[in-house]
Design a protein around this motif. Structure first.
Motif, mmCIF file in Angstrom:
data_model
loop_
_atom_site.group_PDB
_atom_site.id
_atom_site.type_symbol
_atom_site.label_atom_id
_atom_site.label_comp_id
_atom_site.label_asym_id
_atom_site.label_seq_id
_atom_site.Cartn_x
_atom_site.Cartn_y
_atom_site.Cartn_z
ATOM 1 N N THR A 203 8.428 -4.183 7.702
ATOM 2 C CA THR A 203 7.469 -3.115 7.941
ATOM 3 C C THR A 203 8.130 -2.097 8.844
ATOM 4 O O THR A 203 9.281 -2.262 9.255
ATOM 5 C CB THR A 203 6.188 -3.673 8.591
ATOM 6 N N ASN B 234 -1.462 6.154 6.899
ATOM 7 C CA ASN B 234 -1.435 5.651 5.523
ATOM 8 C C ASN B 234 -1.003 6.755 4.560
ATOM 9 O O ASN B 234 -1.728 7.119 3.654
ATOM 10 C CB ASN B 234 -2.814 5.109 5.129
ATOM 11 N N TYR C 107 2.233 -0.164 5.965
ATOM 12 C CA TYR C 107 1.189 0.499 6.747
ATOM 13 C C TYR C 107 0.504 -0.439 7.733
ATOM 14 O O TYR C 107 0.172 -0.048 8.846
ATOM 15 C CB TYR C 107 0.106 1.072 5.825
ATOM 16 N N ASP C 108 0.284 -1.657 7.301
ATOM 17 C CA ASP C 108 -0.571 -2.557 8.079
ATOM 18 C C ASP C 108 0.189 -3.465 9.022
ATOM 19 O O ASP C 108 -0.379 -3.974 9.988
ATOM 20 C CB ASP C 108 -1.430 -3.398 7.135
ATOM 21 N N ASP D 274 -6.676 4.433 8.058
ATOM 22 C CA ASP D 274 -6.943 2.989 7.938
ATOM 23 C C ASP D 274 -5.676 2.145 7.981
ATOM 24 O O ASP D 274 -5.716 0.951 7.670
ATOM 25 C CB ASP D 274 -7.759 2.687 6.677
ATOM 26 N N ALA D 275 -4.548 2.719 8.361
ATOM 27 C CA ALA D 275 -3.338 1.908 8.560
ATOM 28 C C ALA D 275 -3.534 1.039 9.804
ATOM 29 O O ALA D 275 -3.822 1.551 10.887
ATOM 30 C CB ALA D 275 -2.113 2.806 8.719
ATOM 31 N N GLN D 276 -3.361 -0.262 9.651
ATOM 32 C CA GLN D 276 -3.610 -1.183 10.764
ATOM 33 C C GLN D 276 -2.480 -1.173 11.794
ATOM 34 O O GLN D 276 -2.711 -1.403 12.980
ATOM 35 C CB GLN D 276 -3.823 -2.596 10.231
ATOM 36 N N ASP E 229 3.186 -5.465 5.070
ATOM 37 C CA ASP E 229 2.834 -4.182 4.483
ATOM 38 C C ASP E 229 3.406 -3.086 5.369
ATOM 39 O O ASP E 229 3.408 -3.211 6.604
ATOM 40 C CB ASP E 229 1.309 -4.037 4.390
ATOM 41 N N ARG F 299 0.845 -1.187 0.000
ATOM 42 C CA ARG F 299 0.000 0.000 0.000
ATOM 43 C C ARG F 299 0.880 1.237 0.000
ATOM 44 O O ARG F 299 1.931 1.268 0.635
ATOM 45 C CB ARG F 299 -0.904 0.019 1.224
ATOM 46 N N ARG G 258 -0.134 -4.048 18.499
ATOM 47 C CA ARG G 258 -0.703 -2.918 17.761
ATOM 48 C C ARG G 258 -0.036 -1.636 18.234
ATOM 49 O O ARG G 258 0.208 -1.460 19.435
ATOM 50 C CB ARG G 258 -2.217 -2.851 17.995
#
Length: 732
Positions: free
Chosen positions: A279, A345, A152-153, A258-260, A150, A101, A241
């Motif tokens: 990441t 994000n 972002y995630d 919306d980045a996890q 990812d 992403r 998280r």
């Protein structure tokens, strides 16, 4: 070094998540010992390379992010000590910036949908024999222990997969590779430093949130990841998280959009070590679940390998903390590309942020090669866009439609001016005109394009502008809707860039007539259109006076009147910030230059919002995107843009170095130094050091019973001038 590439870019024959490429190398016999072995490697995606099970180098997230269409960087590792008669080379490739992403509009795989590896091992033996092993169909690829990755995630790692690598019975999980169409002429060596691990932070506090979740505070907003060793039931999961702040006692994740920002780790049943290196996250706090002792966590700080050069200290602890926040903001956002923010994000190389922050960056760290690398991509993107400097470098915005309300990107003031202001900042800091020579076409192309976009009357008063972005008085959902007329801001920037380019021409021995002429015409047009006889500047707000003064658009008498009006406006605001991205970096200098040092300190030392120190009083450990990213009641600003790690507003550090501490160059590279401290704001002492190309410059001043003592150290061969507040000057 120059590499003659015979290797091919290869990709798995079947699509795999984070594939592991491998090849066993048998040394040619009969040629004696290995004298040298160099491994050149790059990838479509980010890679981790092991030679005989040992990392090929200290770098992570290589080859980083460049303008992939035209330049893919490779790194060269000396692996002489890692080779044996038979050695396995493995490379795990994750999505990274290439296939993951990217951007705030939900884009994915913007550069391509196939991960790839290109590697070339060049072995030289004692007798001069050379053996070259490159990626081709003799390699194979299989699944790594990463199930998902990812930027972002986050990353998901399954430790159970590691068991298969040593199990001959599962060799069928490795597949052939095939060649990808790829132009090896786009491969280029790094200009800047690699991304590496730096220090490790341990938890400062572990507790249960009101909802019963386990939270960990590392005490510092940082960029990197969390690593740990855990043991638990086979197949059980540890989840981590990340977030920068808390809200209502829970992890504050709304600013991530919306980045996890979540890493998941599946246990094998034995002792498992996890480090999610495909990441990265911007965070101070983590929420942890699963069979893990949170006290065992380590936060690994990750950014480009930069050397610290500048320091600052003073008698006010909160002002010192502001400076530390600027330093940590740089560290978190100088991860291969100078980004706006490291957590949500987005994480894009916005040109406007760096345009204003480059002088501060070049004082704090040796960023000469880091920014030179980024400027290569800026020039490449610009050259392929008719001299339009993109809003972001590398430019991913060209690959997606503009968001609602934003027109098709074109050259914009400050953002586009990065093409000129950043090379000039590097020249001033390090004294090497080579950066001006390398960037000359880019610098000149930008100034000429701005002239073409301007009106016949030499005002830049048309087209989209960011203006004084994030003016604190602008509506929260309209950050461009500032008090300052965007045409005044843009025309002032047109003048500054043209003048800098003319000065660069002189430094390079080029003809400066064209750009000196543009600057003179712009200055005359600015005064005719925007400046009144009484020194008022059109739109009559702090930013327009600031830019007119600092950029040198006014004659001395008018400048004095403008300075008085600026000071009046600042005083009327209660010495609270009323400027955005355009005015904030320069307002203290504008006040000090026109004799209003006390008002400059009034702004700098203000604690009420909006101000620099407000965030410090709220516990910030980095600089925020908005003055009120967190509201006084501890709640998060409800806007969509609420980063807690954004260095642009930290550009005030440049004034702290030059005026509070008193170190500034009298010539590029500090071969001659101005020492001009201007005490104020209740400070009783301040000190700064700067490691220049000539050696270390240090200044410390102290007020004792009204007397000012200034202690200066200059390197051998460096001269300077001490300028004191009473007008006294002394040659050093």
């Amino acid at each position: 070094m120059t590499v003659t590439w015979t290797a091919s870019m290869v990709t798995p024959a079947v699509d795999l998540t984070a594939p592991m490429f491998r090849r066993t190398v048998d040394l040619d016999t009969g040629h004696g010992a290995v004298a040298q072995a160099l491994l050149h490697v790059s990838s479509l995606g980010v890679h981790e390379v092991l030679v005989g099970g040992v990392p090929a180098g200290p770098d992570v997230l290589s080859p980083g992010w460049s303008s992939y269409e035209w330049r893919l960087r490779y790194r060269t590792h000396d692996v002489t000590a890692l080779l044996h008669d038979r050695t396995e080379i493995t490379a795990t490739v994750g999505n990274g910036w290439f296939r993951g992403r990217l951007g705030f509009q939900g884009g994915r795989a913007l550069y391509g949908d196939r991960l790839g590896l290109v590697a070339q091992l060049e072995i030289t033996f004692e007798d001069g024999h050379r053996q070259v092993v490159g990626t081709d169909e003799s390699w194979e690829a299989g699944p790594s222990d990463t199930l998902a990755d990812d930027l972002y995630d986050g990353q998901t790692i399954d430790a159970r997969r590691r068991e298969t690598y040593a199990n001959v019975g599962v060799e069928s999980q490795f597949y052939p590779v095939r060649r990808l169409p790829f132009d090896t002429s786009t491969l280029a060596p790094y200009v800047g430093p690699p991304v590496v691990r730096h220090e490790v932070l341990r938890p400062q506090r572990v507790w249960a949130s009101p909802s019963g979740r386990t939270l960990v505070d590392f005490g510092q907003n940082l960029v990197g990841w969390v690593r740990f060793t855990a043991r638990g039931p086979r197949g059980s999961e540890v989840r981590v998280r990340h977030a920068e702040v808390l809200e209502d006692g829970e992890l504050g994740v709304r600013p991530l959009r919306d980045a996890q920002a979540t890493d998941r780790f599946i246990l094998s049943g034995g002792d498992d070590f996890f480090e999610p290196t495909l990441t990265f996250h911007g965070f101070r706090y983590v929420e942890v679940s699963g069979p893990l002792d949170p006290a065992a966590l380590e936060a690994v700080v990750v950014h480009s390998d930069l050397r610290r050069t500048g320091t600052f200290a003073c008698s006010d602890p909160e002002l010192e903390q502001l400076h530390r926040n600027v330093v940590w903001g740089l560290r978190g956002n100088f991860l291969d590309v100078p980004t706006d923010c490291p957590q949500r994000n987005e994480r894009l190389g916005w040109t406007g942020d760096l345009a204003v922050f480059a002088p501060s960056a070049a004082y704090l760290y040796d960023v000469e090669s880091f920014l030179a690398d980024w400027l290569v991509d800026l020039a490449i993107e610009q050259r392929h866009a008719d001299d339009k400097v993109p809003f972001c470098v590398p430019d991913v915005l060209k690959k997606v439609p503009p968001p609602p309300g934003m027109p098709e990107p074109d050259t914009a003031a400050i953002w586009g001016d990065a093409a000129v202001w950043v090379p000039w900042a590097l020249y001033q800091a390090y004294g090497d005109p080579a950066v001006l020579e390398r960037q000359w076409d880019s610098m000149a192309g930008h100034v000429r394009r701005v002239e073409a976009l301007s009106s016949a009357n030499d005002l830049w008063d048309g087209g989209f502008q960011f203006g004084d972005w994030l003016d604190p008085d602008a509506p929260p959902d309209q950050p461009w809707n500032a008090k300052a007329d965007p045409a005044v801001v843009a025309t002032a920037c047109r003048y500054r860039s043209a003048r800098m380019l003319a000065d660069a021409a002189v430094a390079l021995g080029r003809d400066d007539a064209e750009f000196r002429g543009i600057a003179e015409r712009t200055r005359a047009a600015f005064n005719a259109a925007y400046v009144g006889a009484d020194g008022t500047v059109h739109s009559d707000c702090t930013t327009v006076y600031t830019l007119a003064i600092v950029f040198g658009l006014l004659d001395p008498d008018t400048e004095a009147l403008a300075g008085k009006r600026l000071a009046d406006l600042v005083a009327a605001s209660g010495h609270r910030i009323s400027t955005g991205f355009a005015g904030t970096p320069y307002i203290c200098e504008a006040l000090a230059r026109t004799g209003h040092v006390d008002d400059a300190y009034g702004l700098l030392m203000q604690r009420a919002c909006p101000s620099w120190l407000y965030a410090v009083t709220m516990g910030a450990t980095t600089v925020w995107e908005r003055w009120d990213s967190m509201l006084p009641d501890g709640s998060i600003n409800p806007g969509e843009m609420t980063s807690f790690n954004h260095y642009a507003l930290g550009a005030v550090a440049d004034w702290m170095h030059r005026t509070v501490a008193g170190i500034a160059p009298l010539e590029p590279g500090y071969g001659r130094v101005l020492v001009a401290p201007r005490p104020g704001g209740g400070l009783t002492w301040a000190a700064s050091t700067l490691e220049t190309r000539h050696g270390t410059v240090s200044v410390r001043w102290e007020l004792t019973d009204g007397d000012l003592d200034v202690d200066v150290t200059l390197p051998p061969g460096v001269t300077g001038v001490v300028s004191l507040p009473d007008g006294t000057e002394r040659e050093l």
